[in-house]
Design a protein around this motif. Structure first.
Motif, PDB file in Angstrom:
ATOM      1  N   SER A  56      -8.655   1.004  -1.209  1.00 22.76           N
ATOM      2  CA  SER A  56      -7.870  -0.180  -0.507  1.00 22.76           C
ATOM      3  C   SER A  56      -6.009   0.612  -0.775  1.00 22.76           C
ATOM      4  O   SER A  56      -5.190  -0.663  -0.506  1.00 22.76           O
ATOM      5  N   ASP A  57      -5.505   1.136  -1.240  1.00 23.46           N
ATOM      6  CA  ASP A  57      -4.176   2.011  -1.036  1.00 23.46           C
ATOM      7  C   ASP A  57      -3.859   2.364   0.063  1.00 23.46           C
ATOM      8  O   ASP A  57      -2.200   2.819   0.237  1.00 23.46           O
TER       9      ASP A  57
ATOM     10  N   ARG B  82       0.089  -1.340  -0.202  1.00 24.80           N
ATOM     11  CA  ARG B  82       0.401   0.142  -0.330  1.00 24.80           C
ATOM     12  C   ARG B  82       0.615   1.206   0.274  1.00 24.80           C
ATOM     13  O   ARG B  82       1.634   1.460   0.507  1.00 24.80           O
ATOM     14  N   ARG B  83       0.644   2.159  -0.726  1.00 29.48           N
ATOM     15  CA  ARG B  83       1.107   3.272  -0.864  1.00 29.48           C
ATOM     16  C   ARG B  83       0.934   4.740  -0.559  1.00 29.48           C
ATOM     17  O   ARG B  83       1.439   5.767  -0.543  1.00 29.48           O
ATOM     18  N   THR B  84      -0.357   5.272   0.235  1.00 33.71           N
ATOM     19  CA  THR B  84      -1.032   6.149   0.172  1.00 33.71           C
ATOM     20  C   THR B  84      -0.873   5.999   2.217  1.00 33.71           C
ATOM     21  O   THR B  84      -1.551   5.557   3.118  1.00 33.71           O
TER      22      THR B  84
ATOM     23  N   HIS C   5       5.496   5.911  -2.001  1.00 34.49           N
ATOM     24  CA  HIS C   5       4.615   6.204  -2.016  1.00 34.49           C
ATOM     25  C   HIS C   5       3.850   7.488  -1.069  1.00 34.49           C
ATOM     26  O   HIS C   5       4.782   8.804  -1.279  1.00 34.49           O
TER      27      HIS C   5
END
Ligand SMILES: *Cc1c(COP(=O)(O)O)cnc(C)c1O
Length: 399
Positions: free
Chosen positions: A150-151, A106-108, A134
């Motif tokens: 979902s991020d 996940r990147r957020t 990120h």
């Protein structure tokens, strides 16, 4: 006969200068008498007398955990889940980096535009430094829930907005974030000591907060850091140091994280500051947090009620006290000068750009009489345009 004031006891535990109504405990709490005494003792007897032996004989090495345990009660944390250390900014870096590492893929980092700048700066630079793509996404406070996709690896929010006092629903947002697969990092800078917090009850993942605001630990006091017990064995903050090592006095070259919360420590703790904070927290012994909240609401409501209806002040805080922390802000186009005129009259609050005058209500020592008097003085300053003088427009380095 009127009922005795339940907070007269705690007010007497502070050094409050004569002639000052102090409504800035949300920026820097006043000096607790016990902190003055403890500092004198630690300097003379421990540092002066014990020298290096103080680490063992005066228990300096355990202060981050001991002070953390005092804070735990105020924020509803499980035993052993809080350490006092470093600054809020540094703790946020550790907590956020640990949260991101627990959500690979996940990147957020999701936050809101009401967050304190340091929180956003820490997140921006951490995202860049990790070099894994990120991004920090900042949305309006009301739209945080809708932005949980979902991020999102980490939802990073300050519970009580430093400018307006608007309060997020920590339990609801934590549940929504976790349902979306994210971890939560809560900043309690304007919550701890201002209102009851229930980290365990909310199921929060990580939290940080400030030692020098409502906890009265003194300028630059150490901050605190919380990780839920279920995460402590896996948490891997990007900032490591020997105090977080499993065996710091083995002096081995390779990092092995301590078990439990000690892995969230980095370097040598500031013993003088930690001692002052430890003593400041004694004031909280026997304080009922529900009574504290009731008093906080009575104080802030008294202030708002005395001033609402004025056309020259716009309430920037939620009108419903349940949706506020323990502070109230008004907008005024000449807010800076208005606050300087107030300070010149002994009413100390502060100013936040561009136009907010901010008043914090600390139930431990602020009284309803002070609040009524402060509102009356503000009304006088405005009615007489007493702020309209060049010396009140001159900006100092710290506002
Ligand atoms: C006061 C405050 C801080 C301060 O951080 P430091 O590292 O102590 O300077 C951080 N976050 C919030 C939300 C604050 O209100």
């Amino acid at each position: 006969m009127t009922a005795p004031d339940p907070f007269a006891r705690t007010r007497a535990l502070f050094e409050l200068p004569e002639g000052v109504i102090y409504l800035d405990g949300n920026s820097l709490g006043p000096l607790p008498r016990a902190a003055r005494e403890r500092l004198a003792h630690v300097v003379a007897q421990e540092w002066g007398g014990l020298l290096i032996r103080g680490w063992n004989e005066a228990g300096w090495i355990d202060l981050p955990a001991r002070v953390g345990a005092r804070i735990a009660r105020l924020i509803g944390a499980e035993p052993g889940a809080v350490r006092a250390a470093d600054s809020t900014s540094v703790n946020l870096f550790k907590a956020l980096s640990a949260a991101l590492a627990l959500r690979p893929g996940r990147r957020t980092i999701l936050s809101d535009s009401g967050n304190f700048p340091t929180d956003l700066y820490v997140a921006q630079r951490l995202a860049e430094a990790l070099g894994q793509g990120h991004v920090l996404r900042v949305v309006a406070p009301e739209t945080v829930e809708d932005a949980l996709d979902s991020d999102v690896a980490a939802l990073m929010l300050t519970e009580v907005d430093y400018r307006t006092g608007r309060r997020h629903d920590m339990a609801a947002l934590t549940a929504r974030a976790q349902a979306a697969g994210a971890l939560t990092v809560w900043d309690l800078a304007h919550s701890a000591g201002a209102l009851p917090v229930d980290l365990a009850g909310a199921g929060a993942d990580f939290a940080v907060g400030c030692g020098y605001k409502y906890l009265n630990g003194g300028p630059g006091a150490p901050a605190f850091l919380y990780a839920a017990p279920r995460l402590q064995a896996e948490a891997a903050p990007a900032l490591a140091g020997w105090m977080g090592h499993a065996a710091p006095f083995d002096f081995v070259p390779d990092y092995v994280p301590a078990t439990g919360m000690d892995r969230m420590l980095a370097g040598t703790p500031p013993i003088l500051s930690l001692s002052a904070l430890d003593a400041a927290l004694e004031v909280w012994e026997g304080v009922d947090l529900a009574a504290l909240r009731a008093r906080s609401i009575a104080l802030s409501e008294g202030f708002v009620a005395a001033l609402e209806g004025r056309e020259d002040l716009v309430l920037a805080s939620p009108r419903d006290p349940e949706r506020r922390g323990s502070q109230v802000s008004f907008r005024h186009p000449e807010g800076y000068a208005v606050m300087q005129a107030l300070i010149a009259r002994g009413v100390i609050g502060d100013f936040r750009a561009p136009d907010l005058i901010r008043f914090g209500f600390a139930p431990l020592y602020n009284t309803p009489q002070e609040v009524a008097r402060a509102a009356a003085i503000l009304a006088e300053v405005l009615d007489a345009a007493a702020w309209d003088r060049p010396e009140f427009r001159r900006r100092a380095k710290v506002t």
